[in-house]
Design an enzyme around this catalytic site. Structure first.
Site, PDB file in Angstrom:
ATOM      1  N   ASN A 160     114.794  54.015  51.711  1.00  0.00           N
ATOM      2  CA  ASN A 160     113.627  54.685  51.593  1.00  0.00           C
ATOM      3  C   ASN A 160     113.786  55.890  50.534  1.00  0.00           C
ATOM      4  O   ASN A 160     114.542  56.836  50.605  1.00  0.00           O
ATOM      5  CB  ASN A 160     113.436  55.313  52.975  1.00  0.00           C
ATOM      6  CG  ASN A 160     112.012  56.235  53.030  1.00  0.00           C
ATOM      7  OD1 ASN A 160     111.369  56.421  52.125  1.00  0.00           O
ATOM      8  ND2 ASN A 160     111.856  56.651  54.335  1.00  0.00           N
TER       9      ASN A 160
ATOM     10  N   HIS B 224     104.356  52.406  51.384  1.00  0.00           N
ATOM     11  CA  HIS B 224     105.407  53.327  51.289  1.00  0.00           C
ATOM     12  C   HIS B 224     106.666  52.436  52.171  1.00  0.00           C
ATOM     13  O   HIS B 224     106.574  51.690  52.951  1.00  0.00           O
ATOM     14  CB  HIS B 224     105.510  54.641  52.301  1.00  0.00           C
ATOM     15  CG  HIS B 224     106.707  55.258  52.580  1.00  0.00           C
ATOM     16  ND1 HIS B 224     107.446  55.382  51.497  1.00  0.00           N
ATOM     17  CD2 HIS B 224     107.082  55.337  53.676  1.00  0.00           C
ATOM     18  CE1 HIS B 224     108.552  56.186  51.989  1.00  0.00           C
ATOM     19  NE2 HIS B 224     108.470  56.357  53.581  1.00  0.00           N
TER      20      HIS B 224
ATOM     21  N   CYS C 148     107.286  61.740  52.824  1.00  0.00           N
ATOM     22  CA  CYS C 148     107.119  60.451  52.370  1.00  0.00           C
ATOM     23  C   CYS C 148     105.677  59.909  52.478  1.00  0.00           C
ATOM     24  O   CYS C 148     105.139  58.996  51.651  1.00  0.00           O
ATOM     25  CB  CYS C 148     107.741  59.330  53.504  1.00  0.00           C
ATOM     26  SG  CYS C 148     109.524  59.565  53.707  1.00  0.00           S
TER      27      CYS C 148
END
Length: 318
Positions: A275, A245, A115
């Site tokens: 996500n 993010h 990520c």
């Protein structure tokens, strides 16, 4: 010369799966309220076609970015890619995408940061362009998270979605646009709170200690954003749009509050996509552009955190 964001491309699977549908289809002991209250996620995209690979969706996003920029694939000098759901242990996903695009002998390599991919990738690409090593570099995050999740672990499987995003950086003489600075950090002592064993291992699913990751993200995303601004000789007041993010709405809101940013300055689309790991910032940027939120000269702050643990923030003027 500076490196500007020339264009953004995305690929999103057609299938939209709501929280209720996810709980029902996977037999999970969860609910829409349980998921929303902890993450802010209402739905995510899931890729159903097993014949489509992670490199394929990365290619689709990259092709979209190239077409929007109006250039030829042969003008691409390099590809930097990132994924936590690779089709193979190696070669790099970037090499497969290079071949699919027909980018000749453009360099191609991956950055393994899950990520946290976008800050080091954009920083590396921008510095290569500024040094004269390249004129056009694609930064591509692509994830089919649904294939690496343990669908019996409701603490993690409900949080992720599939998708890909590509950012094309190009050289420019426009001093009012482009790369403005960055800050990167890591703590290898925390490798056990977010990881995945090798493909084919007995346990090759994504594993995460949610509470530990949450606490680290809330603290370090704010710290690294301030450090990036300090490195660039800028202040929090200079941020026009905060594009973090997209992991969890509570993290995004907490970091925004710590930095004193108004909600109008914060981009959040985790509700719709979950996500998407390395692809989340490109997808968020793409939506912000469609919504007319990106204005010439705006300072964008893009922080992310991922397995490593590694985290960073990169600054660009739109």
């Amino acid at each position: 010369m500076n490196a500007i964001i020339k264009s953004i491309g995305v690929y999103l699977p057609e299938l939209i799966v709501s929280n209720d549908e996810l709980a029902k289809s996977k037999g999970l002991d969860t609910s829409d309220e349980w998921i929303k209250s902890r993450s802010g996620i209402a739905e995510r995209r899931i890729l159903q076609n097993d014949n489509i690979l992670t490199a394929d969706i990365g290619y689709f996003a990259a092709k979209n970015a190239i077409e929007k920029a109006g250039i030829s694939p042969t003008e691409i000098d390099g590809i930097i890619a990132g994924t936590m759901s690779p089709d193979k242990q190696f070669p790099a996903m970037a090499c497969y995408i290079q071949a699919k695009l027909g980018c000749g002998r453009a360099f191609a390599f991956d950055i393994t940061a899950a990520c946290g991919f976008i800050p080091p990738a954009l920083n590396t690409a921008a510095l290569m362009i500024r040094s004269g090593q390249a004129k056009n570099i694609l930064v591509i995050g692509a994830e089919i998270c649904s294939r690496i999740l343990d669908w019996s672990d409701r603490g993690s499987c409900v949080l992720f979605g599939d998708g890909a995003g590509a950012i094309l950086l190009s050289s420019s003489e426009d001093s009012n646009r482009g790369f403005a600075g960055a800050a990167l950090a890591a703590d290898g002592n925390l490798t056990n709170i977010l990881y995945m064993n090798p493909l084919g291992a007995k346990d090759s699913f994504l594993r995460m200690e949610g509470t530990a990751v949450y606490k680290l993200a809330v603290t370090e995303l704010a710290n690294i954003t301030q450090k990036a601004l300090e490195n660039a000789g800028l202040s929090l007041n200079d941020i026009d749009l905060f594009v973090p993010h997209q992991a969890n709405i509570r993290i995004i809101q907490s970091v925004g509050k710590t930095l004193g940013l108004s909600t109008e300055k914060v981009v959040a689309n985790v509700e719709k996509y979950g996500n998407t790991s390395s692809a989340s910032i490109p997808i968020a940027l793409y939506e912000a552009e469609l919504q007319g939120r990106l204005k010439p000269g705006m300072l964008l702050a893009m922080p992310a955190i991922g397995g490593g643990m590694n985290w960073g923030c990169v600054l660009f003027r739109w």
